[in-house]
Design a protein around this motif. Structure first.
Motif, mmCIF file in Angstrom:
data_model
loop_
_atom_site.group_PDB
_atom_site.id
_atom_site.type_symbol
_atom_site.label_atom_id
_atom_site.label_comp_id
_atom_site.label_asym_id
_atom_site.label_seq_id
_atom_site.Cartn_x
_atom_site.Cartn_y
_atom_site.Cartn_z
ATOM 1 N N VAL A 170 -45.654 47.081 22.799
ATOM 2 C CA VAL A 170 -44.968 46.050 23.584
ATOM 3 C C VAL A 170 -43.535 45.861 23.085
ATOM 4 O O VAL A 170 -42.588 45.758 23.870
ATOM 5 C CB VAL A 170 -45.743 44.724 23.537
ATOM 6 N N SER A 171 -43.371 45.836 21.768
ATOM 7 C CA SER A 171 -42.035 45.668 21.195
ATOM 8 C C SER A 171 -41.125 46.828 21.579
ATOM 9 O O SER A 171 -39.953 46.628 21.950
ATOM 10 C CB SER A 171 -42.138 45.546 19.679
ATOM 11 N N LEU A 172 -41.624 48.054 21.508
ATOM 12 C CA LEU A 172 -40.816 49.229 21.872
ATOM 13 C C LEU A 172 -40.467 49.226 23.358
ATOM 14 O O LEU A 172 -39.339 49.571 23.745
ATOM 15 C CB LEU A 172 -41.567 50.509 21.504
ATOM 16 N N ALA A 173 -41.446 48.845 24.198
ATOM 17 C CA ALA A 173 -41.184 48.808 25.635
ATOM 18 C C ALA A 173 -40.119 47.758 25.965
ATOM 19 O O ALA A 173 -39.226 47.999 26.787
ATOM 20 C CB ALA A 173 -42.480 48.525 26.395
ATOM 21 N N GLN A 174 -40.201 46.599 25.326
ATOM 22 C CA GLN A 174 -39.192 45.552 25.564
ATOM 23 C C GLN A 174 -37.818 45.988 25.055
ATOM 24 O O GLN A 174 -36.788 45.719 25.696
ATOM 25 C CB GLN A 174 -39.627 44.245 24.880
ATOM 26 N N ARG A 175 -37.785 46.664 23.908
ATOM 27 C CA ARG A 175 -36.504 47.149 23.372
ATOM 28 C C ARG A 175 -35.904 48.195 24.295
ATOM 29 O O ARG A 175 -34.695 48.225 24.529
ATOM 30 C CB ARG A 175 -36.737 47.709 21.961
ATOM 31 N N VAL B 198 -34.881 43.840 27.281
ATOM 32 C CA VAL B 198 -35.239 42.423 27.399
ATOM 33 C C VAL B 198 -35.514 41.875 26.002
ATOM 34 O O VAL B 198 -35.743 42.636 25.057
ATOM 35 C CB VAL B 198 -36.471 42.237 28.310
ATOM 36 N N PRO B 199 -35.503 40.532 25.833
ATOM 37 C CA PRO B 199 -35.807 39.954 24.517
ATOM 38 C C PRO B 199 -37.181 40.408 24.029
ATOM 39 O O PRO B 199 -38.171 40.359 24.765
ATOM 40 C CB PRO B 199 -35.767 38.447 24.773
ATOM 41 N N GLU B 200 -37.218 40.837 22.782
ATOM 42 C CA GLU B 200 -38.438 41.412 22.237
ATOM 43 C C GLU B 200 -39.402 40.318 21.770
ATOM 44 O O GLU B 200 -38.995 39.319 21.183
ATOM 45 C CB GLU B 200 -38.108 42.326 21.063
ATOM 46 N N PHE B 201 -40.686 40.560 22.031
ATOM 47 C CA PHE B 201 -41.732 39.663 21.533
ATOM 48 C C PHE B 201 -41.808 39.744 20.017
ATOM 49 O O PHE B 201 -41.957 38.742 19.327
ATOM 50 C CB PHE B 201 -43.075 40.051 22.170
ATOM 51 N N LEU B 202 -41.691 40.942 19.482
ATOM 52 C CA LEU B 202 -41.684 41.171 18.036
ATOM 53 C C LEU B 202 -40.476 42.040 17.730
ATOM 54 O O LEU B 202 -40.501 43.246 17.936
ATOM 55 C CB LEU B 202 -42.986 41.859 17.590
#
Length: 198
Positions: free
Chosen positions: A27-32, A36-40
């Motif tokens: 999830v963190s890599l996909a957001q990065r 978009v703002p990263e969850f982690l």
């Protein structure tokens, strides 16, 4: 032909922890990658880790927790689990077994057929059948213990002696009345012992 338990619970827990870690990283890599703002946040985690020294107490607590968890998992993997299927001693040397749960249910039903027995609880441990039976009678608990012991021992003999010993404890309606115990070998010659504890 003793079949042991497969340690399903520890394996499921380890798999869930690893799966949660993998999901968090994905999830963190996909957001990065999407911007978009990263969850982690990777940058935040890296900065916190670089600022932490080896002698700080969070590091020591985490290391101790991981050490204990690893030791428990190793012990769980090496030590044998409770048998799920108990071997039967057949006359023709054929390999056969009885599921422990079915044996407990069968012996519980046999114990409740004895006059005076209201309910029974059966446990199987280290080659011994332990039965705790409850009765509403104030007298004759020693006789009940002997009868239940004989019934369970006979059933064990009929099944091919998957267990070696039978122990019975009778709980009366009042604690002041004490309890009666009986013990019998499940292999011939059968020996019965009864004692009262107060």
């Amino acid at each position: 032909m003793i079949r042991r338990s497969r340690r399903t619970l520890p394996a499921v827990l380890v798999a869930l922890v690893l799966a949660a870690g993998c999901v968090a990283v994905i999830v963190s890599l996909a957001q990065r990658w999407a911007g978009v703002p990263e969850f982690l946040s990777y940058d935040t985690v890296a900065r916190e880790l670089h600022a932490t020294t080896w002698n700080e107490w969070p590091v020591l607590v985490a290391a101790l927790a991981l050490l204990v968890a690893g030791a428990l998992l190793l012990a769980t993997a090496l030590l044998p689990g409770r048998p799920g299927v108990l071997p039967l001693n057949t006359e023709d040397d054929m390999e056969a077994g009885v599921p422990a749960g079915d044996l407990r249910a069968l012996l519980r039903g046999d114990a409740t057929t004895v006059d005076g027995v209201d309910s029974a609880r059966i446990t199987l441990r280290r080659g011994t059948v332990r039965a705790v039976v409850e009765t509403g009678l104030h007298r004759g608990q020693t006789e009940i213990a002997d009868r239940v012991c004989a019934v369970l021992s006979n059933r064990i003999q009929e099944l091919g002696r998957p267990m070696q010993r039978v122990q019975v404890r009778v709980k009366g309606p009042e604690e002041a009345a004490g309890s009666r115990r009986a013990s019998r070998l499940a292999t011939p010659p059968a020996r019965a012992e009864a004692e009262a504890s107060r």
